[in-house]
Design an enzyme around this catalytic site. Structure first.
Site, PDB file in Angstrom:
ATOM      1  N   SER A  25       0.826  -1.215   0.000  1.00 32.81           N
ATOM      2  CA  SER A  25       0.000   0.000   0.000  1.00 32.81           C
ATOM      3  C   SER A  25       0.860   1.264   0.000  1.00 32.81           C
ATOM      4  CB  SER A  25      -0.915   0.022   1.225  1.00 32.81           C
ATOM      5  OG  SER A  25      -1.619   1.254   1.299  1.00 32.81           O
ATOM      6  N   THR A  77      -9.340  -1.189   5.195  1.00 32.47           N
ATOM      7  CA  THR A  77      -9.484  -1.712   3.837  1.00 32.47           C
ATOM      8  C   THR A  77      -9.904  -3.177   3.891  1.00 32.47           C
ATOM      9  OG1 THR A  77      -8.418  -1.785   1.665  1.00 32.47           O
ATOM     10  CG2 THR A  77      -7.030  -2.342   3.561  1.00 32.47           C
ATOM     11  N   LYS A  81     -14.103  -3.331   5.804  1.00 38.88           N
ATOM     12  CA  LYS A  81     -14.846  -2.073   5.667  1.00 38.88           C
ATOM     13  C   LYS A  81     -16.287  -2.161   6.154  1.00 38.88           C
ATOM     14  CE  LYS A  81     -12.088  -0.169   1.898  1.00 38.88           C
ATOM     15  NZ  LYS A  81     -12.094   0.436   0.548  1.00 38.88           N
ATOM     16  N   ASP A 117     -13.979   6.769   0.310  1.00 39.97           N
ATOM     17  CA  ASP A 117     -13.902   6.053  -0.966  1.00 39.97           C
ATOM     18  C   ASP A 117     -14.864   6.661  -1.983  1.00 39.97           C
ATOM     19  OD1 ASP A 117     -11.950   4.175  -0.310  1.00 39.97           O
ATOM     20  OD2 ASP A 117     -13.403   2.728   0.438  1.00 39.97           O
ATOM     21  N   GLY A 141     -18.636  -6.014  -8.545  1.00 47.70           N
ATOM     22  CA  GLY A 141     -18.230  -5.948  -7.146  1.00 47.70           C
ATOM     23  C   GLY A 141     -19.180  -5.119  -6.312  1.00 47.70           C
ATOM     24  N   ALA A 145     -15.836  -1.425  -0.868  1.00 45.74           N
ATOM     25  CA  ALA A 145     -15.432  -0.419  -1.850  1.00 45.74           C
ATOM     26  C   ALA A 145     -16.484  -0.292  -2.937  1.00 45.74           C
ATOM     27  CB  ALA A 145     -14.082  -0.782  -2.461  1.00 45.74           C
ATOM     28  N   GLY A 256      -6.867   3.184 -11.176  1.00 47.68           N
ATOM     29  CA  GLY A 256      -7.287   3.322  -9.792  1.00 47.68           C
ATOM     30  C   GLY A 256      -6.527   4.370  -9.001  1.00 47.68           C
TER      31      GLY A 256
END
Length: 294
Positions: A25, A77, A81, A117, A141, A145, A256
């Protein structure tokens, strides 16, 4: 008599990131450098569940430890979440609507959940795909997120959003909550990906597929048509296989990186109460991505 200069000490704070497989990250470095640029000591720790042998079930223990150790905040994350929501003392309106939290502010022992987000994706989309047609949009998805991005997509003007997920019940639940907020028919849970892709103006990808540890495509390549735009939320690598295939077919694409930067901008604001320099944070992010390629 001491000869040590009487210089004032810099203010300092400690924050962290909780998630699984987060060693790559770039969020910690973005936060720390922006803190340094603003004149304070900012330590940002990675709390990676995998090497610690922990799961989302251990969140209560981690939150207690963060409070006791004087953390000012935590980013959250995958896969935490949504699991963290019932453990918090307070939620922002957006986090409550999303039922997903990626930013926890710790104030006077209280845990306050936010979601950056949604705003992070929206800002990246506005900058990276201006004028994109959004009559019909497909999203892959419906996790934490994905919920944030779906809200952002409808807020950006998507007239009809079709959501697919490996767990159809989760897609149906998200669609129902979005229709309750944005209006009946604005979002549906999909059951025929080929048909939806043939009719869509754009594709938003919100699953982990394409990450360095999960390479590959999230859908058959033949379903990607060059007339559509494709937006990705995976940022490591910045150039996913999905984006490579889409660009080769002539699609407008969005990586992203925008969401990664602008969610961090929002979290920094919540943690510190200071206004971050978004362009400085973006430049730092891009320099780190470039260094990782070398």
């Amino acid at each position: 008599m001491s000869n040590t200069p009487n210089t004032p000490s810099l203010p300092s704070m400690v924050c962290g990131l909780i998630g699984s497989g987060i060693q790559a990250s770039l969020t910690p470095a973005m936060h720390e450098q922006e803190g340094e640029a603003q004149g304070f000591r900012y330590v940002y720790k990675k709390i990676d569940l995998d090497p610690l042998g922990l799961t989302a079930d251990d969140l209560p223990e981690l939150l207690t430890a963060a409070r006791r150790m004087g953390f000012s905040g935590l980013n959250i994350t995958f896969p935490c979440k949504q699991a963290i929501v019932p453990l918090l003392d307070e939620l922002s309106d957006e986090a409550r609507a999303l039922n997903a939290v990626n930013t926890v502010v710790i104030r006077d022992g209280r845990l306050i959940g936010h979601n950056t987000d949604c705003s992070g994706f929206a800002e990246g989309f506005r900058r990276g795909l201006p004028g994109a047609k959004m009559d019909r949009v497909v999203q892959l998805g419906a996790g934490g997120a994905g919920a944030a991005v779906a809200h952002a997509a409808l807020g950006l003007g998507a007239r009809k959003l079709t959501v697919f997920d490996i767990d159809p019940a989760r897609a149906r639940e998200l669609a129902a909550s979005l229709c309750a907020r944005f209006g009946a028919g604005r979002c549906i849970a999909g059951n025929d990906l080929a048909t939806a892709m043939a009719e869509t103006d754009g594709l938003i990808h919100c699953t982990p597929t394409g990450m360095a540890k999960l390479p590959g495509l999230p859908l058959p390549a033949e379903l990607i048509d060059g007339r559509i735009w494709v937006a990705e939320i995976v940022y490591f690598p910045l150039e996913t296989e999905l984006l490579r295939v889409a660009r080769a077919k002539g699609c407008r694409t969005l990586d992203g990186g925008g969401m990664a930067v602008f969610q961090a901008v929002g979290a920094f604001r919540h943690f510190t109460g200071l206004e971050p320099d978004a362009e400085r944070m973006r430049a730092h992010f891009l320099s780190m991505v470039a260094n990782k390629k070398d």
